[in-house]
Design a protein around this motif. Structure first.
Motif, mmCIF file in Angstrom:
data_model
loop_
_atom_site.group_PDB
_atom_site.id
_atom_site.type_symbol
_atom_site.label_atom_id
_atom_site.label_comp_id
_atom_site.label_asym_id
_atom_site.label_seq_id
_atom_site.Cartn_x
_atom_site.Cartn_y
_atom_site.Cartn_z
ATOM 1 N N ALA A 10 0.823 -1.197 0.000
ATOM 2 C CA ALA A 10 0.000 0.000 0.000
ATOM 3 C C ALA A 10 0.864 1.256 0.000
ATOM 4 O O ALA A 10 2.059 1.221 0.311
ATOM 5 C CB ALA A 10 -0.918 0.000 1.228
ATOM 6 N N GLU A 11 0.239 2.383 -0.306
ATOM 7 C CA GLU A 11 0.926 3.667 -0.445
ATOM 8 C C GLU A 11 1.790 4.015 0.756
ATOM 9 O O GLU A 11 2.902 4.504 0.612
ATOM 10 C CB GLU A 11 -0.117 4.756 -0.689
ATOM 11 C CG GLU A 11 0.414 6.187 -0.693
ATOM 12 C CD GLU A 11 1.134 6.575 -1.977
ATOM 13 O OE1 GLU A 11 1.812 7.616 -1.982
ATOM 14 O OE2 GLU A 11 1.002 5.833 -2.968
ATOM 15 N N LYS A 12 1.293 3.767 1.965
ATOM 16 C CA LYS A 12 2.053 4.178 3.152
ATOM 17 C C LYS A 12 3.327 3.357 3.343
ATOM 18 O O LYS A 12 4.241 3.780 4.051
ATOM 19 C CB LYS A 12 1.183 4.088 4.411
ATOM 20 C CG LYS A 12 0.843 2.687 4.865
ATOM 21 C CD LYS A 12 0.097 2.725 6.192
ATOM 22 C CE LYS A 12 -0.166 1.314 6.722
ATOM 23 N NZ LYS A 12 -0.842 1.336 8.025
ATOM 24 N N ASN A 13 3.393 2.186 2.719
ATOM 25 C CA ASN A 13 4.574 1.328 2.839
ATOM 26 C C ASN A 13 5.514 1.427 1.642
ATOM 27 O O ASN A 13 6.727 1.248 1.789
ATOM 28 C CB ASN A 13 4.133 -0.126 3.031
ATOM 29 C CG ASN A 13 3.385 -0.338 4.333
ATOM 30 O OD1 ASN A 13 3.771 0.204 5.358
ATOM 31 N ND2 ASN A 13 2.314 -1.103 4.287
ATOM 32 N N GLU A 14 4.961 1.665 0.463
ATOM 33 C CA GLU A 14 5.785 1.871 -0.739
ATOM 34 C C GLU A 14 5.025 2.844 -1.616
ATOM 35 O O GLU A 14 4.102 2.460 -2.334
ATOM 36 C CB GLU A 14 6.055 0.550 -1.461
ATOM 37 C CG GLU A 14 7.029 0.699 -2.634
ATOM 38 C CD GLU A 14 7.509 -0.635 -3.168
ATOM 39 O OE1 GLU A 14 8.492 -1.163 -2.605
ATOM 40 O OE2 GLU A 14 6.906 -1.154 -4.125
ATOM 41 N N ASN A 15 5.418 4.114 -1.554
ATOM 42 C CA ASN A 15 4.630 5.138 -2.242
ATOM 43 C C ASN A 15 4.905 5.152 -3.740
ATOM 44 O O ASN A 15 5.755 4.411 -4.242
ATOM 45 C CB ASN A 15 4.856 6.516 -1.612
ATOM 46 C CG ASN A 15 6.302 6.986 -1.715
ATOM 47 O OD1 ASN A 15 6.977 6.724 -2.710
ATOM 48 N ND2 ASN A 15 6.784 7.682 -0.696
ATOM 49 N N ALA A 16 4.175 5.993 -4.445
ATOM 50 C CA ALA A 16 4.184 5.955 -5.909
ATOM 51 C C ALA A 16 5.545 6.266 -6.509
ATOM 52 O O ALA A 16 5.933 5.678 -7.519
ATOM 53 C CB ALA A 16 3.127 6.908 -6.453
ATOM 54 N N MET B 284 12.737 12.090 -6.369
ATOM 55 C CA MET B 284 12.446 11.410 -5.106
ATOM 56 C C MET B 284 13.205 12.052 -3.956
ATOM 57 O O MET B 284 12.656 12.250 -2.865
ATOM 58 C CB MET B 284 12.802 9.928 -5.217
ATOM 59 C CG MET B 284 12.545 9.137 -3.943
ATOM 60 S SD MET B 284 12.721 7.357 -4.232
ATOM 61 C CE MET B 284 13.334 6.831 -2.633
ATOM 62 N N ASP B 285 14.456 12.411 -4.189
ATOM 63 C CA ASP B 285 15.243 13.068 -3.137
ATOM 64 C C ASP B 285 14.687 14.451 -2.826
ATOM 65 O O ASP B 285 14.626 14.857 -1.660
ATOM 66 C CB ASP B 285 16.706 13.156 -3.579
ATOM 67 C CG ASP B 285 17.663 13.298 -2.407
ATOM 68 O OD1 ASP B 285 17.464 12.602 -1.388
ATOM 69 O OD2 ASP B 285 18.606 14.105 -2.501
#
Length: 433
Positions: free
Chosen positions: A91-97, A146-147
């Motif tokens: 899910a998003e909270k564990n591996e975001n887009a 991402m950074d």
């Protein structure tokens, strides 16, 4: 040992339907998953999405009701396969887009590199290497985004130390007139069986990436992030055109179905042979058993509709597709081919394009006002004093792409600047007259 899918027994179709609880699988742990397990999950989701899309198009192009029913039955199972595979992503909270995006681009780099290394046809190999350098650059641009987003993770925590983060062919120069993204098609008769599998794999993978960026790209709040996805999404469409034009356009529908099912068998077998996660390996094993039966059904359709022996069209698999480190290979391709552009179906140095070539008109139009893929690097330098790079094998092999290049630039940049400038000056002069 070779694996002959036509000689293997699969799981009967009436045993393949699964319940919602079976399909709602436990996602992998994003902190523990092997980078190439993530890559296999992303790839196989794209393979299933292509299989489903093809089946729907076949359904729309046949009046045979009994054949439509067979397609519908197989397609429904492949829908379930796609759900089981795609639901492995957390899910998003564990591996975001943006983290998933990094995974998509690692797939593009290491998949394309492996396929190019194992491509028997020199023209096709060149086509794959051409696209490789562009996806390699996308990974670098997204890593900097991402950074900037303050994600809290280093990109190499996602990719491991298998794939470097450094510029490829700069995305700003990848924008070409659509006519110059078309390539010469192979034929199913003359093409090596591995060539067919390779091309189908890249079409599926790039199509999935294109669709993901088309649908997700407007979700970020940051205007720069939205702009970056917008620009790179259009390159992914170019890549789909680039790779799909390699496929035989005269292939019959039934044969095409056979090739799709054979392709799925090859890749699920490859995943089964190379997977390091025991739980996910069970998914690959189950799906391979299902696909073997789908292949048998498609083979019967080829015999009935086209009167051909399926064994004449497909061959046993000699080796699995493997996600593995390709750093040295990518660096060599980068050093040798950074300056390539394209004209009709051929790739050639951009310096060899005619001065009034449509490429320069296209560049002037889409890059008017700047390029988001350049802006993300400028902003990263501004905020952090440097770019985000992960160069484990030394500086970028192209001097003009090094961070400390001291004014050097690749010839591509100089040629495009000069010729676009000349075109714009000519238009200004004509307007003044």
């Amino acid at each position: 040992m070779p694996f002959n899918p036509l000689a293997e027994r699969g799981l009967p179709l009436d045993k393949q339907l699964r319940s919602w609880s079976e399909l709602n699988v436990q996602p992998y742990d994003t902190r523990e998953v092997h980078p190439y397990t993530r890559c296999r999950v992303i790839l196989m989701n794209g393979i299933e999405a292509e299989a489903i899309s093809f089946s729907h198009n076949f359904n729309r192009n046949t009046p045979d009701v009994e054949l439509k029913q067979r397609l519908a039955m197989v397609r429904r199972i492949e829908q379930q396969q796609q759900k089981a595979v795609n639901w492995l992503i957390p899910a998003e909270k564990n591996e975001n887009a943006i983290e998933v995006t990094i995974g998509y681009e690692q797939v593009a780099v290491d998949l394309t590199a492996w396929l190019a290394r194992h491509e028997p046809d020199p023209y096709l190999k060149q086509c794959y290497e051409f696209g490789l350098l562009e996806d390699f650059d996308h990974l670098y641009r997204y890593a900097n985004l991402m950074d900037l987003m303050g994600n809290g993770r280093r990109v190499e925590e996602i990719t491991g130390d298998y794939t470097e983060i450094t510029p490829g062919r700069p995305t700003i120069f990848e924008h070409r007139d659509p006519r110059d993204d078309l390539r010469r098609p192979m034929t199913k008769v003359a093409a090596h069986r591995q060539s067919v599998l390779n091309a189908m794999t890249l079409v599926s993978a790039e199509q999935q990436t294109m669709n993901y960026y088309m649908n997700f790209g407007n979700r970020p709040e940051d205007p720069l992030a939205r702009a970056l996805y917008l620009e790179i999404a259009e390159i992914e469409e170019q890549h789909v055109t680039h790779y799909e034009s390699l496929l035989d356009p005269e292939m019959g529908w039934a044969t095409n179905w056979l090739f799709h099912e054979n392709h799925e068998c090859w890749l699920y077998w490859s995943c089964l042979e190379t997977e390091v996660d025991p739980r996910i390996r069970q998914v690959w094993e189950l799906h391979l058993a299902m696909e073997l039966e789908h292949l048998r059904i498609a083979a019967r359709a080829v015999e009935e509709i086209e009167g051909r022996d399926p064994a004449e069209l497909i061959a046993p698999f000699e080796a699995p597709m493997t996600f593995e480190e390709n750093k040295a290979y990518v660096r060599q391709v980068l050093a040798d081919q950074i300056e390539l552009g394209s004209y009709d179906s051929e790739v050639m140095p951009v310096a060899n394009l005619p001065s009034q070539h449509r490429y320069f008109d296209y560049q002037a139009a889409v890059n008017a006002g700047g390029s988001p893929t350049e802006e993300v690097i400028r902003r990263h330098r501004e905020e952090f004093g440097s770019e985000y790079r992960f160069e484990t094998e030394g500086p970028n092999p192209v001097p003009g792409l090094r961070e400390d290049k001291d004014g050097e630039e690749i010839a591509y940049a100089r040629i495009v600047r000069e010729r676009v400038g000349s075109l714009e000056a000519g238009r200004s002069s004509m307007a003044a007259e």
